[in-house]
Design an enzyme around this catalytic site. Structure first.
Site, PDB file in Angstrom:
ATOM      1  N   GLN A 198      -9.914   9.370   6.956  1.00  0.00           N
ATOM      2  CA  GLN A 198     -10.449  10.508   6.202  1.00  0.00           C
ATOM      3  C   GLN A 198      -9.868  11.855   6.632  1.00  0.00           C
ATOM      4  OE1 GLN A 198     -12.051  10.528   3.487  1.00  0.00           O
ATOM      5  NE2 GLN A 198     -12.814   8.428   3.341  1.00  0.00           N
ATOM      6  N   ALA A 237      -3.043   5.297   2.568  1.00  0.00           N
ATOM      7  CA  ALA A 237      -2.344   6.147   1.590  1.00  0.00           C
ATOM      8  C   ALA A 237      -3.246   6.625   0.465  1.00  0.00           C
ATOM      9  CB  ALA A 237      -1.143   5.390   1.013  1.00  0.00           C
ATOM     10  N   CYS A 243     -17.660   1.762  -0.191  1.00  0.00           N
ATOM     11  CA  CYS A 243     -17.291   0.462   0.350  1.00  0.00           C
ATOM     12  C   CYS A 243     -18.502  -0.419   0.582  1.00  0.00           C
ATOM     13  CB  CYS A 243     -16.549   0.629   1.653  1.00  0.00           C
ATOM     14  SG  CYS A 243     -14.971   1.390   1.381  1.00  0.00           S
ATOM     15  N   ASN A 256     -16.570   9.181   6.725  1.00  0.00           N
ATOM     16  CA  ASN A 256     -16.337   9.211   5.284  1.00  0.00           C
ATOM     17  C   ASN A 256     -17.556   9.636   4.481  1.00  0.00           C
ATOM     18  OD1 ASN A 256     -16.791   6.595   6.627  1.00  0.00           O
ATOM     19  ND2 ASN A 256     -17.154   5.826   4.562  1.00  0.00           N
ATOM     20  N   GLY A 285      -5.942   0.754   5.016  1.00  0.00           N
ATOM     21  CA  GLY A 285      -6.586   1.337   6.185  1.00  0.00           C
ATOM     22  C   GLY A 285      -7.407   0.304   6.944  1.00  0.00           C
TER      23      GLY A 285
HETATM   24  C1  LIG Z   1     -13.179   6.120   7.398  1.00  0.00           C
HETATM   25  C2  LIG Z   1     -12.547   4.998   6.658  1.00  0.00           C
HETATM   26  N1  LIG Z   1     -11.961   4.007   7.336  1.00  0.00           N
HETATM   27  C3  LIG Z   1     -11.370   2.978   6.722  1.00  0.00           C
HETATM   28  C4  LIG Z   1     -11.335   2.884   5.359  1.00  0.00           C
HETATM   29  C5  LIG Z   1     -10.687   1.695   4.744  1.00  0.00           C
HETATM   30  O1  LIG Z   1      -9.449   2.013   4.138  1.00  0.00           O
HETATM   31  P1  LIG Z   1      -8.869   1.062   3.000  1.00  0.00           P
HETATM   32  O2  LIG Z   1      -9.787   1.171   1.856  1.00  0.00           O
HETATM   33  O3  LIG Z   1      -7.500   1.596   2.727  1.00  0.00           O
HETATM   34  O4  LIG Z   1      -8.834  -0.311   3.539  1.00  0.00           O
HETATM   35  C6  LIG Z   1     -11.953   3.900   4.596  1.00  0.00           C
HETATM   36  C7  LIG Z   1     -12.014   3.862   3.119  1.00  0.00           C
HETATM   37  O5  LIG Z   1     -12.332   2.926   2.467  1.00  0.00           O
HETATM   38  C8  LIG Z   1     -12.569   4.981   5.268  1.00  0.00           C
HETATM   39  O6  LIG Z   1     -13.151   5.967   4.590  1.00  0.00           O
END
Ligand SMILES: Cc1ncc(COP(=O)(O)O)c(C=O)c1O
Ligand SMILES: Cc1ncc(COP(=O)(O)O)c(C=O)c1O
Lengths: 391, 126, 391, 126
Positions: free
Chosen positions: A181, A202, A328, A153, A73
């Site tokens: 999300q 995914a 994160c 998120n 993402g």
């Molecule tokens: C709102 C949102 N955007 C982007 C991401 C990033 O996705 P990814 O972890 O697959 O890079 C996340 C989750 O970590 C998310 O919750």
């Protein structure tokens, strides 16, 4: 230990669903070929990739040529923002976003500022919502991109994208949304949202980690972020992660099935029960978010006088996994930028927990949290110098 | 990020938690808006810490280091107690994750503040 | 059909080894947590990631903190080139590379040119080798990066990196190599090569697709390519593909074991047998590459008067998978830029086949190619207006 | 990229492949350095193509379209044969992958060149 795990952190990631894992299986050792090759076994891999692309397109209500597979993402967000920025520099220099975006968007925007772009970071109200009027006021002749997440998120607040999309319809600015999300969790199509670009991942919907996608409306100008081979219509180089892509396709199909069967409504009921149960048993509790516009999976609460990680670790000792702020950004000690942007006082931001439910959660799971958490809160409040005692 | 077993133990079952009647010295350090705050109380006899209590708002590391510093300071003379460093607290706990190091400073400073407070009251009395 | 497949395209991709697949298995549904989270099951995932990092570091002879996991080899190349370029713009503006790089490097360099960097593309000799002297002559005071691939994917020629690394030792320019085709296939360490940055990809060494890594010598300045969360030491954002990373770690361990058991020598013997067999039975055959400095897995040949794809499809009809030129550039009809840079005439470049062997290939596989290919070549030459007939 | 079964069939077992003694018209198009070259020979009786042969250096699509164009042209009058388009050749083969479309041009041009060559020789003779 894992057997008795109560997992309530689905906004961080989800387990791969059995049917998704099974769909991926043949692409590791049997149909393992590089789909760019012209021989037969490679053609099979290429077909599997295209079938997955159709499944994702069906979930989002777009054409399959409008789907670009990425490595996560985060990559989809980076591709949208940097890809549009570098491709449209001639047209303008201004990008609009919000203060509550995921770091994948926020840090990309900050980097674009270093490259000479001008950024506007929109405020949100105390429920975490952006106002379309504010978007309108911020628009300039040289605005080339507006990027506003679909649902946050941390607190789950869903943004009024349709209204924003409508007011952007006759503007030159492209409209991107981070739907990591929401895709597969609430029903919508890219036409509903009126967006030009939309990111998904995914692993948030029972698919594998390490694969995402960017929807790109036909005709939307974009530069690749990863240069190299001519994969993904020349927009994302790198030998395709076929097993992962097939997994995303299977996760998209599963999500459609779940939505068709109102699984989102069932999970929202459980979530509401959890919320009500905690409010009933715990004093000095603050709700963070927007009860009318919220992800069905998510509830975010601030527990006055105590700190989030401490609660989280006590719950973990009982086999319950939740999050305090965004997973994160752990590795940092700052309070959530989302809660602060919503005007939550810093102490309360430090004392927040996010419960994010999934389809496999049961009433018993919820009941266990309602039974256990009040005692944990009491214990930590006793340790806290801030707690005035029961009033 | 991972805490040692000892950190988890001191966090889950903190020793010397609470407040006392009529403490001889009180230290208050930290700030809730920075994510942690600590109150430490000491009872002093013959220049020696004979009782010590704390309360902490903060993460697991803040609570565990608070508890450990009280354990280490108990029965020490004030001068000995002032020698206690955050390194020692950390080591006693089997280490802390790098991003949590700053929490052990809170504990050291809290103890210092309490001794400081006791001594300034003594001076006032004398 | 798959049962009787003779796969001779290992430079394009490899099947996931059984032990690698098995190592990955628990991380889809059991230890599925997001490793950034502070609860216990997340810590297990983080530990698995670090164990994998150590395995990769052992393969490359570096410290585990020097490994950055990425989404593919292409991303590692892009990260190295753009990451150094943007981070060192103050120090200089000049980048040196070669004409025979993989497109992941070449297209990244061309994009950097558009961003205002100055590029030097070095020539190679007729065996595909760069001369260290030429590198030296091209160096400037403002050269910030030299990127030269370790072994070429199409012809297998191995570059004199050690000599180049030595002459760069007292220069400010960083030294990057694309080792996607050599890591795990021939024994070396980053110290041998004297590089600061080195790219690898899991799916070339019996690991999964969708994961790669960049070695970054401690202290080497780099900007991230994917901005977002604080993953990978702030150098590569995105929820980690734990299953994939564990797969890369397992592939690295397997590669070390294979190298220790001289599997590279065995595969080179098979390859030599294939080469000798074809030269014996087919006239007007041209060897492309360097017999003294070559990947053990690879032989590239040009078959005069006929075209590569036609041969490839005939072999495919017999269940034999090979490549004509680089799989990554199929989808284009241009002749291989690598062969052209080596001075191979265009017709002969169009008539090339790459055989790339793997550890599971047998003598019987090789014998079948030697038995079948001469007839295919004869048939196609009969169709060819260029063929003068047997002399 | 994937070829239709019919393309594969015409590529693996090309019809009308080869050369003839004393052809009435010869067309040569393409260039090996562009990846394909085609030679086409025709025998003409009463303004009708009664025999036709080709040789092609090139990919599967080039060989299959060469073969198909000879099939389609055989027994046609020269004017009819000149009406043949690369679309028709493609359609008869059940389509070509987009990046291979240009190959069907080679076949059309080859046939045209052979008829051209025959007619210019006729003019010379008359
Ligand atoms: C709102 C949102 N955007 C982007 C991401 C990033 O996705 P990814 O972890 O697959 O890079 C996340 C989750 O970590 C998310 O919750
Ligand atoms: C030399 C070389 N570099 C880079 C790559 C790109 O690696 P990946 O396909 O993992 O992106 C490849 C293979 O495709 C390669 O052979």
């Amino acid at each position: 230990m894992e057997n008795s795990l109560i997992y309530l952190d689905h906004n961080a990631t989800t387990p791969v669903a059995p049917e998704v894992l099974q769909a991926m299986q043949p692409f590791h050792r049997e149909q393992f070929a590089n789909p760019s090759s012209p021989y037969r076994i490679a053609t099979e891999a290429a077909q599997a990739r295209e079938t997955a692309r159709e499944a994702v397109a069906e979930l989002l209500g777009c054409k399959s040529q409008e789907i670009i597979f990425t490595g996560c993402g985060t990559e989809a967000d980076n591709l949208a923002i940097k890809g549009v920025g570098f491709a449209r520099r001639q047209q303008g220099n201004h990008i609009i976003t919000t203060k509550i975006e995921h770091h994948a968007v926020l840090k990309s925007c900050q980097w674009m500022e270093k490259q000479g772009f001008e950024l506007t970071y929109l405020d949100v109200d105390e429920t975490g919502r952006v106002s379309p009027e504010q978007v309108e006021r911020s628009l300039r002749d040289d605005t080339i991109l507006v990027t506003i997440m679909h649902a946050n998120n941390e607190v789950g607040t869903v943004q009024p994208l349709q209204e924003i999309g409508e007011l952007l319809a006759d503007k030159q600015a492209y409209f991107h949304t981070d739907a990591v999300q929401t895709a597969g969790k609430i029903p919508f199509t890219v036409e509903d949202l009126k967006v030009d670009l939309l990111s998904i991942s995914a692993h948030k919907i029972y698919g594998p980690k390490g694969v995402g996608a960017l929807y790109r409306r036909q005709g939307t100008t974009l530069q690749p972020l990863l240069h190299g081979g001519r994969h993904e219509n020349n927009l994302r180089a790198g030998t395709e992660n076929i097993a992962g892509i097939v997994g995303l396709g299977a996760a998209a199909r599963l999500a459609r099935k779940n939505l068709a069967e109102s699984a989102d409504k069932r999970v929202a009921e459980l979530r509401d029960r959890l919320e009500a149960g905690l409010f009933e048993k715990i004093t000095d509790l603050k709700f963070n978010g927007n009860r009318n516009h919220r992800l069905p999976t998510t509830v975010n609460l601030s527990f006055n006088y105590i700190e989030g990680e401490a609660m989280l670790l006590h719950l973990d000792a009982h086999g319950i996994a939740v999050s305090s702020g965004s997973a994160c950004t752990s590795g940092t000690l700052d309070a959530s930028h989302v809660l602060l942007a919503m005007g939550v006082p810093v102490e309360l931001a430090h004392g927040s927990l996010r419960f994010s439910l999934g389809y496999e959660n049961t009433e018993a799971d919820i009941q266990r949290v309602i039974d256990l958490l009040p005692g944990i809160v009491r214990k930590l409040r006793e340790i806290s110098p801030l707690y005035p005692g029961e009033q | 990020m991972e805490y040692s077993d000892k950190v988890m133990d001191y966090f889950m079952n903190p020793k010397n938690m609470g407040t006392m009647e009529e403490p001889d010295g009180v230290g208050e350090v930290g700030n809730p808006s920075c994510g942690d705050q600590m109150t430490i109380q000491i009872k002093v006899e013959d220049d020696r810490i004979v009782d010590i209590k704390f309360k902490t708002f903060g993460c697991a590391a803040a609570i565990a280091t608070s508890s450990m510093v009280t354990e280490l300071a108990r029965n020490k003379t004030l001068d000995e107690a002032l020698q206690l460093t955050n390194q020692e607290v950390e080591e006693e706990l089997g280490g802390l994750p790098p991003i949590k190091r700053h929490c052990s400073l809170l504990a050291e400073e809290g103890l210092e503040a309490a001794i400081e407070n006791y001594r300034s009251k003594q001076e006032g009395n004398s």
